[in-house]
Design a protein around this motif. Structure first.
Motif, PDB file in Angstrom:
ATOM      1  N   ASN A  68     -11.146  -1.684  25.425  1.00  0.00           N
ATOM      2  CA  ASN A  68     -12.139  -2.778  24.479  1.00  0.00           C
ATOM      3  C   ASN A  68     -13.331  -1.867  25.716  1.00  0.00           C
ATOM      4  OD1 ASN A  68     -11.931  -4.213  22.103  1.00  0.00           O
ATOM      5  ND2 ASN A  68      -9.561  -4.064  22.934  1.00  0.00           N
ATOM      6  N   LEU A  69     -12.970  -1.891  26.932  1.00  0.00           N
ATOM      7  CA  LEU A  69     -14.359  -1.301  27.988  1.00  0.00           C
ATOM      8  C   LEU A  69     -14.811   0.214  27.414  1.00  0.00           C
ATOM      9  CD1 LEU A  69     -13.083  -3.189  31.067  1.00  0.00           C
ATOM     10  CD2 LEU A  69     -15.067  -3.513  29.785  1.00  0.00           C
ATOM     11  N   ALA A  70     -13.571   0.556  27.526  1.00  0.00           N
ATOM     12  CA  ALA A  70     -13.688   2.510  26.998  1.00  0.00           C
ATOM     13  C   ALA A  70     -14.416   2.411  26.058  1.00  0.00           C
ATOM     14  CB  ALA A  70     -12.613   3.340  27.113  1.00  0.00           C
ATOM     15  N   ALA A  71     -14.353   2.108  24.690  1.00  0.00           N
ATOM     16  CA  ALA A  71     -14.313   2.013  22.974  1.00  0.00           C
ATOM     17  C   ALA A  71     -15.895   1.018  22.977  1.00  0.00           C
ATOM     18  CB  ALA A  71     -13.854   1.263  22.411  1.00  0.00           C
ATOM     19  N   GLY A  72     -16.390  -0.055  23.724  1.00  0.00           N
ATOM     20  CA  GLY A  72     -17.673  -0.201  24.175  1.00  0.00           C
ATOM     21  C   GLY A  72     -18.335   0.733  24.994  1.00  0.00           C
ATOM     22  N   ALA A  73     -18.425   1.264  25.825  1.00  0.00           N
ATOM     23  CA  ALA A  73     -18.796   2.456  26.460  1.00  0.00           C
ATOM     24  C   ALA A  73     -19.324   3.638  25.354  1.00  0.00           C
ATOM     25  CB  ALA A  73     -18.183   2.468  27.525  1.00  0.00           C
ATOM     26  N   CYS A  74     -18.448   3.613  24.479  1.00  0.00           N
ATOM     27  CA  CYS A  74     -18.728   5.100  23.490  1.00  0.00           C
ATOM     28  C   CYS A  74     -19.730   4.159  22.505  1.00  0.00           C
ATOM     29  CB  CYS A  74     -16.767   5.244  23.161  1.00  0.00           C
ATOM     30  SG  CYS A  74     -16.349   6.466  24.264  1.00  0.00           S
ATOM     31  N   LEU A  75     -19.625   3.440  21.745  1.00  0.00           N
ATOM     32  CA  LEU A  75     -20.233   2.685  21.308  1.00  0.00           C
ATOM     33  C   LEU A  75     -21.588   2.308  21.559  1.00  0.00           C
ATOM     34  CD1 LEU A  75     -20.593   1.106  18.448  1.00  0.00           C
ATOM     35  CD2 LEU A  75     -20.568  -0.844  18.764  1.00  0.00           C
ATOM     36  N   ARG A  96     -13.082  11.660  22.903  1.00  0.00           N
ATOM     37  CA  ARG A  96     -12.571   9.854  23.093  1.00  0.00           C
ATOM     38  C   ARG A  96     -11.402   9.539  22.310  1.00  0.00           C
ATOM     39  NH1 ARG A  96     -12.912   7.555  28.452  1.00  0.00           N
ATOM     40  NH2 ARG A  96     -14.243   8.940  29.786  1.00  0.00           N
ATOM     41  N   LEU A  97     -12.766   9.775  21.086  1.00  0.00           N
ATOM     42  CA  LEU A  97     -11.510   9.120  19.406  1.00  0.00           C
ATOM     43  C   LEU A  97      -9.931   9.956  19.483  1.00  0.00           C
ATOM     44  CD1 LEU A  97     -11.647   7.689  16.760  1.00  0.00           C
ATOM     45  CD2 LEU A  97     -12.290  10.076  16.308  1.00  0.00           C
TER      46      LEU A  97
END
Length: 121
Positions: A68-75, A96-97
């Motif tokens: 979730n931290l990585a996904a938030g950074a990507c968002l 990343r995806l």
């Protein structure tokens, strides 16, 4: 705030970690960098240095929070560089995806992958 130790990590739902990274990034808008290093820096160092034995660690919680931290950074990267035609950001987000898509998944039954029982059980 982003959890900085195991105690704080256990007090935070993993999906809220994503929201906290996005909120932090919106506040620190100009500090967002289109690099893998920036995305990696959004995950607290203690999550990478956890002992692998002798500790009572909820590994499902740790893994979900890291994701979730990585996904938030990507968002946050996507929001910051939307409409900029920045090829570096596009390549980074696609990489990343694909990393999320190709991540190892457990073959265990869903019930065995569940985190600690809730207090109601």
């Amino acid at each position: 705030a982003i959890p900085q130790n195991l105690f704080h990590l256990e007090q935070l739902r993993p999906d809220f970690a994503l929201l906290r990274i996005v909120a932090k990034s919106l506040i620190l808008w100009d500090q967002i960098e289109p690099t893998n290093e920036w995305v990696d820096r959004q995950t607290p160092a203690f999550l990478s240095k956890l002992p692998t034995s002798g500790a009572d660690i909820d590994w499902l919680l740790v893994t979900q929070t890291k994701a979730n931290l990585a996904a938030g950074a990507c968002l946050a990267l996507g929001l910051r560089f939307a409409g900029s035609s920045n090829e570096a950001v596009k390549d980074l987000l696609i990489a990343r995806l694909l990393g999320f898509r190709d991540a190892a998944r457990s073959d265990a039954h869903v019930a065995l992958m569940a985190s600690k029982p809730s207090p109601d059980d």
